[in-house]
Write a protein that holds these residues in place. Structure first.
Motif, PDB file in Angstrom:
ATOM      1  N   GLY A   2       0.862  -1.200   0.000  1.00 44.81           N
ATOM      2  CA  GLY A   2       0.000   0.000   0.000  1.00 44.81           C
ATOM      3  C   GLY A   2       0.881   1.227   0.000  1.00 44.81           C
ATOM      4  O   GLY A   2       0.758   2.103   0.852  1.00 44.81           O
ATOM      5  N   ASP A  26       0.497  -1.276  -4.766  1.00 42.83           N
ATOM      6  CA  ASP A  26      -0.672  -0.460  -4.407  1.00 42.83           C
ATOM      7  C   ASP A  26      -1.812  -0.751  -5.380  1.00 42.83           C
ATOM      8  O   ASP A  26      -1.590  -0.987  -6.570  1.00 42.83           O
ATOM      9  CB  ASP A  26      -0.337   1.038  -4.433  1.00 42.83           C
ATOM     10  CG  ASP A  26      -1.337   1.854  -3.618  1.00 42.83           C
ATOM     11  OD1 ASP A  26      -0.989   2.249  -2.482  1.00 42.83           O
ATOM     12  OD2 ASP A  26      -2.469   2.078  -4.100  1.00 42.83           O
ATOM     13  N   MET A  61      -3.190  -5.910  -2.443  1.00 40.23           N
ATOM     14  CA  MET A  61      -2.236  -6.627  -1.575  1.00 40.23           C
ATOM     15  C   MET A  61      -2.675  -8.073  -1.315  1.00 40.23           C
ATOM     16  O   MET A  61      -1.874  -8.911  -0.937  1.00 40.23           O
ATOM     17  CB  MET A  61      -2.053  -5.872  -0.255  1.00 40.23           C
ATOM     18  CG  MET A  61      -3.293  -5.758   0.593  1.00 40.23           C
ATOM     19  SD  MET A  61      -2.967  -4.855   2.124  1.00 40.23           S
ATOM     20  CE  MET A  61      -3.420  -3.191   1.707  1.00 40.23           C
ATOM     21  N   SER A  69       7.166   6.942   1.586  1.00 42.59           N
ATOM     22  CA  SER A  69       7.845   6.084   2.577  1.00 42.59           C
ATOM     23  C   SER A  69       9.017   5.358   1.925  1.00 42.59           C
ATOM     24  O   SER A  69      10.072   5.167   2.537  1.00 42.59           O
ATOM     25  CB  SER A  69       6.866   5.071   3.185  1.00 42.59           C
ATOM     26  OG  SER A  69       5.919   5.743   3.978  1.00 42.59           O
TER      27      SER A  69
HETATM   28  C1  LIG Z   1      -3.095   6.083   3.458  1.00 41.62           C
HETATM   29  S1  LIG Z   1      -2.504   5.432   1.963  1.00 41.62           S
HETATM   30  C2  LIG Z   1      -0.908   4.798   2.319  1.00 41.62           C
HETATM   31  C3  LIG Z   1       0.223   5.744   2.311  1.00 41.62           C
HETATM   32  C4  LIG Z   1       1.566   5.105   2.114  1.00 41.62           C
HETATM   33  N1  LIG Z   1       1.694   3.825   2.771  1.00 41.62           N
HETATM   34  C5  LIG Z   1       2.673   6.019   2.564  1.00 41.62           C
HETATM   35  O1  LIG Z   1       3.469   5.576   3.408  1.00 41.62           O
HETATM   36  O2  LIG Z   1       2.771   7.155   2.096  1.00 41.62           O
HETATM   37  C6  LIG Z   1      -3.372   3.875   1.756  1.00 41.62           C
HETATM   38  C7  LIG Z   1      -3.030   3.205   0.461  1.00 41.62           C
HETATM   39  O3  LIG Z   1      -3.585   1.905   0.437  1.00 41.62           O
HETATM   40  C8  LIG Z   1      -3.923   1.604  -0.914  1.00 41.62           C
HETATM   41  N2  LIG Z   1      -4.863   0.479  -0.916  1.00 41.62           N
HETATM   42  C9  LIG Z   1      -6.176   0.446  -0.573  1.00 41.62           C
HETATM   43  N3  LIG Z   1      -6.663  -0.810  -0.690  1.00 41.62           N
HETATM   44  C10 LIG Z   1      -5.626  -1.584  -1.106  1.00 41.62           C
HETATM   45  C11 LIG Z   1      -5.501  -2.969  -1.408  1.00 41.62           C
HETATM   46  N4  LIG Z   1      -6.524  -3.822  -1.260  1.00 41.62           N
HETATM   47  N5  LIG Z   1      -4.305  -3.412  -1.845  1.00 41.62           N
HETATM   48  C12 LIG Z   1      -3.243  -2.575  -1.996  1.00 41.62           C
HETATM   49  N6  LIG Z   1      -3.306  -1.256  -1.719  1.00 41.62           N
HETATM   50  C13 LIG Z   1      -4.491  -0.764  -1.263  1.00 41.62           C
HETATM   51  C14 LIG Z   1      -4.514   2.906  -1.428  1.00 41.62           C
HETATM   52  O4  LIG Z   1      -4.543   2.969  -2.834  1.00 41.62           O
HETATM   53  C15 LIG Z   1      -3.593   3.929  -0.777  1.00 41.62           C
HETATM   54  O5  LIG Z   1      -2.558   4.292  -1.626  1.00 41.62           O
END
Ligand SMILES: C[S@@+](CC[C@H](N)C(=O)[O-])C[C@H]1O[C@@H](n2cnc3c(N)ncnc32)[C@H](O)[C@@H]1O
Length: 248
Positions: free
Chosen positions: A54, A76, A103, A60
Motif C-alpha cells: 500500500g 498499491d 495486496m 515512505s
Molecule cells: C493512506 S494510503 C498509504 C500511504 C503510504 N503507505 C505512505 O506511506 O505514504 C493507503 C493506500 O492503500 C492503498 N490500498 C487500498 N486498498 C488496497 C488494497 N486492497 N491493496 C493494496 N493497496 C491498497 C490505497 O490505494 C492507498 O494508496
C-alpha cells in the motif's frame, strides 16, 4: 463481494490520491502517533531489500532510499498512486519496482527475498487479512521483519461527546464498513487487535513489539481540533496500532 469492494476502493483511491500525496509517510507511522524518530523500529536498513504494501505516493519508499535501502519495491491498488510513486521515486539511487495490484494478490513478487516488508496506514484496507499476511510471510526471508501501522481498532468504534468517550459500535463486530470520514464510498475492514495478532502468529510470525501510544504536541492541539484524528480524542485513545514482528 470482495472483487466489488476492490473495484469500489480502487475507484475511490484513484479519485482522492492527490489529497493523500505525502500525507503521514515514514518517518511517521500515523496521525498523532509516535514516529520512527521516537520508536527506532526499523533498525539499520542500509543494504536491505524492502517492500512497501500500500505504498501510496511513494514517500515512505523515498525515506527508505534516504536510509540506504538497496532495493525499493511497492504494491498499491490504485493506478494513480502507482503513477505518482513512479514520479516521486524517479531520481532515487536504488532500483525501484512498483506493482499496481491489490495486496491480497501476489503480482509475481519473489519468495524469501525481502529483509523487510512494511505497510504504513494501508493494511486495514485488505479484504482478506489471511491472504495478505500469507503473502507477506512468503515474500520475507526467514528472520525478516514485518512492520505495519493502521488506525487503532478502537478509534472508529468510539466517539467523543462532550469530553466523554462513547462506544457506538461493538468491539466484537468485525468485517467491512463504509467509513464515515470518507466522502466517497470506501470500504474498510473493521478487525480486532487480537485478530491481527493471531493472524500473524498463525502464519509463522513472532511479535516483537506492539505500540498503542500517542505523541501529542501543543502545535497538534490546534492543528487537530475537530478532525477525524482529533487531539482531544487522542488524549484518551490511541489513533494508531503499530506492530513489529519477525518471520520465524
Ligand atoms: C493512506 S494510503 C498509504 C500511504 C503510504 N503507505 C505512505 O506511506 O505514504 C493507503 C493506500 O492503500 C492503498 N490500498 C487500498 N486498498 C488496497 C488494497 N486492497 N491493496 C493494496 N493497496 C491498497 C490505497 O490505494 C492507498 O494508496
Amino acid at each position: 463481494m470482495v472483487l466489488e469492494t476492490l473495484k469500489v476502493n480502487k475507484k475511490s483511491w484513484d479519485e482522492v490520491a492527490h489529497r493523500f500525496y505525502g500525507r503521514n509517510p515514514l518517518p511517521d507511522y500515523g496521525p498523532l502517533a509516535p514516529s520512527e524518530e521516537d520508536l527506532h523500529l526499523l533498525g539499520d536498513v542500509a543494504g536491505c531489500k524492502v517492500l512497501d504494501i500500500g505504498c501510496g505516493s511513494g514517500h515512505s519508499l523515498l525515506y527508505m532510499n534516504e536510509r540506504g535501502a538497496a532495493e525499493l519495491w511497492g504494491v498499491d491498488l490504485s493506478k494513480t498512486q502507482i503513477e505518482t510513486a513512479r514520479n516521486v521515486l524517479a531520481d532515487v539511487t536504488a532500483p525501484v519496482q512498483l506493482f499496481e495490484s491489490p495486496m491480497e494478490n501476489d503480482p509475481g513478487l519473489p519468495s524469501n527475498y525481502f529483509d523487510m516488508v512494511y505497510s504504513i496506514f494501508a493494511l486495514g484496507w485488505t479484504t482478506d487479512l489471511q491472504a495478505t499476511i500469507q503473502n507477506v510471510h512468503r515474500y520475507l526471508k526467514t528472520g525478516g521483519t514485518f512492520i505495519f501501522s493502521w488506525e487503532h481498532p478502537l478509534h472508529s468504534r468510539a466517539r467523543l461527546i462532550d469530553g466523554s468517550l462513547h462506544l457506538d459500535k461493538s468491539y466484537h463486530e468485525e468485517g467491512p464498513y463504509d467509513h464515515e470520514a470518507w466522502h466517497a464510498l470506501a470500504i474498510m475492514q473493521q478487525l480486532k487487535v487480537s485478530t491481527y495478532i493471531n493472524t500473524l502468529a498463525d502464519h509463522g510470525f513472532q511479535i516483537e513489539k506492539i505500540i498503542e501510544d500517542v505523541a501529542l504536541t501543543e502545535e497538534d492541539r490546534e492543528k487537530h481540533e475537530n478532525r477525524w484524528y482529533s487531539y482531544e480524542k487522542a488524549t484518551k485513545l490511541p489513533t494508531t496500532l503499530i506492530i513489529k514482528c519477525k518471520k520465524l
